[in-house]
Design an enzyme around this catalytic site. Structure first.
Site, PDB file in Angstrom:
ATOM      1  N   ASP A  46      79.352 -23.240  59.304  1.00  0.00           N
ATOM      2  CA  ASP A  46      80.605 -24.001  59.313  1.00  0.00           C
ATOM      3  C   ASP A  46      80.508 -25.152  58.314  1.00  0.00           C
ATOM      4  OD1 ASP A  46      83.203 -24.620  61.091  1.00  0.00           O
ATOM      5  OD2 ASP A  46      82.215 -26.513  60.587  1.00  0.00           O
ATOM      6  N   TYR A  51      82.809 -31.947  53.327  1.00  0.00           N
ATOM      7  CA  TYR A  51      81.365 -32.145  53.486  1.00  0.00           C
ATOM      8  C   TYR A  51      80.627 -32.168  52.149  1.00  0.00           C
ATOM      9  CZ  TYR A  51      82.449 -30.620  58.309  1.00  0.00           C
ATOM     10  OH  TYR A  51      82.991 -30.449  59.563  1.00  0.00           O
ATOM     11  N   LYS A  76      87.150 -25.635  55.309  1.00  0.00           N
ATOM     12  CA  LYS A  76      88.345 -26.342  55.803  1.00  0.00           C
ATOM     13  C   LYS A  76      89.013 -27.117  54.673  1.00  0.00           C
ATOM     14  CE  LYS A  76      85.538 -27.287  59.890  1.00  0.00           C
ATOM     15  NZ  LYS A  76      84.222 -27.678  59.373  1.00  0.00           N
ATOM     16  N   HIS A 109      91.806 -28.999  58.258  1.00  0.00           N
ATOM     17  CA  HIS A 109      90.753 -29.817  58.883  1.00  0.00           C
ATOM     18  C   HIS A 109      91.327 -30.811  59.910  1.00  0.00           C
ATOM     19  CE1 HIS A 109      86.458 -31.401  57.833  1.00  0.00           C
ATOM     20  NE2 HIS A 109      86.714 -31.575  59.119  1.00  0.00           N
ATOM     21  N   LYS A 233      74.483 -28.882  64.451  1.00  0.00           N
ATOM     22  CA  LYS A 233      73.899 -29.241  63.150  1.00  0.00           C
ATOM     23  C   LYS A 233      72.507 -29.795  63.369  1.00  0.00           C
ATOM     24  CE  LYS A 233      72.758 -32.841  60.340  1.00  0.00           C
ATOM     25  NZ  LYS A 233      71.889 -33.991  60.671  1.00  0.00           N
ATOM     26  N   SER A 234      71.571 -29.401  62.526  1.00  0.00           N
ATOM     27  CA  SER A 234      70.269 -30.074  62.486  1.00  0.00           C
ATOM     28  C   SER A 234      69.623 -29.825  61.135  1.00  0.00           C
ATOM     29  CB  SER A 234      69.345 -29.570  63.595  1.00  0.00           C
ATOM     30  OG  SER A 234      68.105 -30.238  63.508  1.00  0.00           O
ATOM     31  N   ARG A 239      64.320 -27.949  65.630  1.00  0.00           N
ATOM     32  CA  ARG A 239      65.574 -28.011  66.388  1.00  0.00           C
ATOM     33  C   ARG A 239      66.514 -26.855  65.995  1.00  0.00           C
ATOM     34  NH1 ARG A 239      66.955 -34.442  65.777  1.00  0.00           N
ATOM     35  NH2 ARG A 239      65.546 -35.201  67.397  1.00  0.00           N
ATOM     36  N   ASN A 243      67.868 -24.657  68.978  1.00  0.00           N
ATOM     37  CA  ASN A 243      69.308 -24.524  69.250  1.00  0.00           C
ATOM     38  C   ASN A 243      69.785 -23.073  69.197  1.00  0.00           C
ATOM     39  OD1 ASN A 243      69.281 -27.295  69.374  1.00  0.00           O
ATOM     40  ND2 ASN A 243      70.249 -27.633  67.388  1.00  0.00           N
TER      41      ASN A 243
HETATM   42  N1  LIG Z   1      86.394 -30.209  62.399  1.00  0.00           N
HETATM   43  C1  LIG Z   1      85.911 -31.423  62.498  1.00  0.00           C
HETATM   44  O1  LIG Z   1      86.652 -32.416  62.374  1.00  0.00           O
HETATM   45  C2  LIG Z   1      84.459 -31.617  62.771  1.00  0.00           C
HETATM   46  C3  LIG Z   1      83.946 -32.889  63.087  1.00  0.00           C
HETATM   47  C4  LIG Z   1      82.593 -33.014  63.352  1.00  0.00           C
HETATM   48  C5  LIG Z   1      81.768 -31.890  63.305  1.00  0.00           C
HETATM   49  N2  LIG Z   1      82.279 -30.666  62.958  1.00  0.00           N
HETATM   50  C6  LIG Z   1      81.420 -29.443  62.876  1.00  0.00           C
HETATM   51  O2  LIG Z   1      80.617 -29.347  64.043  1.00  0.00           O
HETATM   52  C7  LIG Z   1      79.236 -29.310  63.643  1.00  0.00           C
HETATM   53  C8  LIG Z   1      78.355 -29.942  64.703  1.00  0.00           C
HETATM   54  O3  LIG Z   1      78.772 -31.275  64.984  1.00  0.00           O
HETATM   55  P1  LIG Z   1      77.964 -32.570  64.541  1.00  0.00           P
HETATM   56  O4  LIG Z   1      77.163 -32.241  63.360  1.00  0.00           O
HETATM   57  O5  LIG Z   1      78.929 -33.694  64.439  1.00  0.00           O
HETATM   58  O6  LIG Z   1      77.075 -32.925  65.795  1.00  0.00           O
HETATM   59  P2  LIG Z   1      76.086 -32.176  66.812  1.00  0.00           P
HETATM   60  O7  LIG Z   1      75.787 -30.796  66.359  1.00  0.00           O
HETATM   61  O8  LIG Z   1      76.666 -32.384  68.192  1.00  0.00           O
HETATM   62  O9  LIG Z   1      74.784 -33.080  66.712  1.00  0.00           O
HETATM   63  C9  LIG Z   1      74.030 -33.216  65.528  1.00  0.00           C
HETATM   64  C10 LIG Z   1      73.004 -34.330  65.738  1.00  0.00           C
HETATM   65  O10 LIG Z   1      72.148 -34.017  66.834  1.00  0.00           O
HETATM   66  C11 LIG Z   1      70.793 -33.923  66.375  1.00  0.00           C
HETATM   67  N3  LIG Z   1      70.232 -32.718  67.020  1.00  0.00           N
HETATM   68  C12 LIG Z   1      70.530 -31.431  66.730  1.00  0.00           C
HETATM   69  N4  LIG Z   1      69.838 -30.602  67.529  1.00  0.00           N
HETATM   70  C13 LIG Z   1      69.084 -31.373  68.340  1.00  0.00           C
HETATM   71  C14 LIG Z   1      68.151 -31.084  69.376  1.00  0.00           C
HETATM   72  N5  LIG Z   1      67.863 -29.832  69.706  1.00  0.00           N
HETATM   73  N6  LIG Z   1      67.563 -32.134  70.010  1.00  0.00           N
HETATM   74  C15 LIG Z   1      67.853 -33.403  69.675  1.00  0.00           C
HETATM   75  N7  LIG Z   1      68.729 -33.744  68.708  1.00  0.00           N
HETATM   76  C16 LIG Z   1      69.330 -32.731  68.033  1.00  0.00           C
HETATM   77  C17 LIG Z   1      70.837 -33.800  64.870  1.00  0.00           C
HETATM   78  O11 LIG Z   1      69.723 -34.441  64.296  1.00  0.00           O
HETATM   79  P3  LIG Z   1      68.821 -33.829  63.085  1.00  0.00           P
HETATM   80  O12 LIG Z   1      69.751 -33.226  62.080  1.00  0.00           O
HETATM   81  O13 LIG Z   1      68.138 -35.050  62.563  1.00  0.00           O
HETATM   82  O14 LIG Z   1      67.885 -32.832  63.696  1.00  0.00           O
HETATM   83  C18 LIG Z   1      72.119 -34.572  64.538  1.00  0.00           C
HETATM   84  O15 LIG Z   1      71.839 -35.967  64.514  1.00  0.00           O
HETATM   85  C19 LIG Z   1      79.242 -30.058  62.306  1.00  0.00           C
HETATM   86  O16 LIG Z   1      78.065 -29.874  61.566  1.00  0.00           O
HETATM   87  C20 LIG Z   1      80.484 -29.482  61.676  1.00  0.00           C
HETATM   88  O17 LIG Z   1      80.223 -28.182  61.192  1.00  0.00           O
HETATM   89  C21 LIG Z   1      83.606 -30.524  62.706  1.00  0.00           C
END
Ligand SMILES: NC(=O)c1ccc[n+]([C@@H]2O[C@H](COP(=O)([O-])OP(=O)(O)OC[C@H]3O[C@@H](n4cnc5c(N)ncnc54)[C@H](OP(=O)(O)O)[C@@H]3O)[C@@H](O)[C@H]2O)c1
Length: 282
Positions: A46, A51, A76, A109, A233-234, A239, A243
């Site tokens: 995604d 981005y 997006k 988006h 995301k990581s 991780r 995940n």
């Molecule tokens: N459409 C939209 O408006 C929108 C907005 C936000 C996000 N998104 C999409 O959703 C995806 C995921 O959301 P997100 O990136 O905001 O947040 P997320 O996936 O909820 O969390 C990512 C964070 O958690 C950490 N993390 C990941 N796996 C972990 C684990 N197993 N244990 C501990 N910490 C962990 C990562 O750190 P590290 O990377 O340092 O490991 C990073 O800091 C995005 O990448 C994007 O594709 C879309």
């Protein structure tokens, strides 16, 4: 480990329920992170124009040696290009950055209801053109609330395949989720672990300890059992692997309900509210 399930979309296509998100991954780290994810077994990525890493996502898919057809890629439309001609050009830009001749899924988006005279409908009609010409296999929206979705239905009759919105244990966003379920719109839950904020919650850590799994796995498994599509995301290799390991255990009904009970409503929101968000990136 059993395979990642697929979700049927309302247009006849399918999407892997678990993918890899690349928000806030620097372009220089993206080929490595996506490459690692593809090695682990993820087949869904995604990204977004916003981005700034579409090019590297395309590079990683090519470098993996996998067939293009075996990786589901979403991008997006950026906030500054909602007008139809701009959107068409921006979509061409996405394909050229990715180096692909189609994307599996293309989303608006943000609805930006306070910009463009509140007109996200002509933007949606433009995505419907991209779908008809086959370059966007599926189309959908992101951060659309119920009234936004209802307007698309009333004014175009074209129902999005997915709505991608913030959803995690602290913000269930149940009204939007229920509308999607009633109208055949699949839910993609962004920030599925609330960027880490939910991982110290005692309810989550309690279940994790009992099952011998990590807190992140418990929360991601809760999404899977609730039927959401997720793409954590990581950039940390361990991780990325952790995940992905969600299909050899199950939460009980009581666990699911306990996690549902963590909802904080509006107070649980970590990102902007779609009704007022109006940021146009440079
Ligand atoms: N459409 C939209 O408006 C929108 C907005 C936000 C996000 N998104 C999409 O959703 C995806 C995921 O959301 P997100 O990136 O905001 O947040 P997320 O996936 O909820 O969390 C990512 C964070 O958690 C950490 N993390 C990941 N796996 C972990 C684990 N197993 N244990 C501990 N910490 C962990 C990562 O750190 P590290 O990377 O340092 O490991 C990073 O800091 C995005 O990448 C994007 O594709 C879309």
């Amino acid at each position: 480990m059993s395979a990642v399930p697929t979700i049927d979309l309302n247009d006849g296509h399918t999407i892997p329920q678990l993918g890899f998100g690349v928000f806030q991954i620097d372009p220089e780290d993206t080929v490595g992170a996506v490459g690692r994810a593809l090695e682990v077994g993820y087949r869904h990525v995604d990204t977004a124009q916003m981005y700034g890493n579409e090019k590297e996502v395309g590079e990683a898919v090519r470098a993996s040696g996998l067939d293009r057809a075996d990786v589901f890629v979403t991008s997006k439309l950026n906030n500054g290009v909602h007008r139809p001609d701009d959107a068409r050009r921006a979509f061409d830009g996405t394909l050229s950055e990715l180096g692909f001749d189609y994307v599996d899924l293309f989303l608006i988006h943000w609805p930006l209801p306070t910009l463009y005279d509140g007109d996200f409908v002509s933007t949606w009609t433009t995505l419907a053109e991209l779908h008809r010409d086959g370059r966007a296999r599926s189309i959908g929206v992101s951060n659309f609330h119920v009234d936004h979705l209802q307007r698309l239905a009333d004014e175009t009759g074209v129902v999005p395949a997915v709505n991608q919105f913030e959803r995690h244990p602290y913000l269930l966003n149940d009204e939007v989720h229920a509308y999607g379920q009633a109208h055949g719109i699949a839910t993609e839950a962004w920030s599925p672990i609330a960027q880490g904020d939910v991982l110290d919650d005692p309810v989550v850590t309690g279940i994790a300890e009992r099952l011998g799994r990590s807190a992140a796995q418990v929360v991601l498994r809760w999404h899977i059992q609730r039927g959401d599509i997720v793409f954590p995301k990581s950039t940390t290799p361990e991780r990325i692997e952790e995940n992905f390991a969600l299909f050899d255990f199950e939460l009980e009904g009581g666990d699911l309900e306990e996690i549902d009970g963590l909802d904080r409503g509006e107070a649980g929101r970590t990102g902007p509210n779609p009704d007022t968000f109006d940021h146009i990136p440079d």
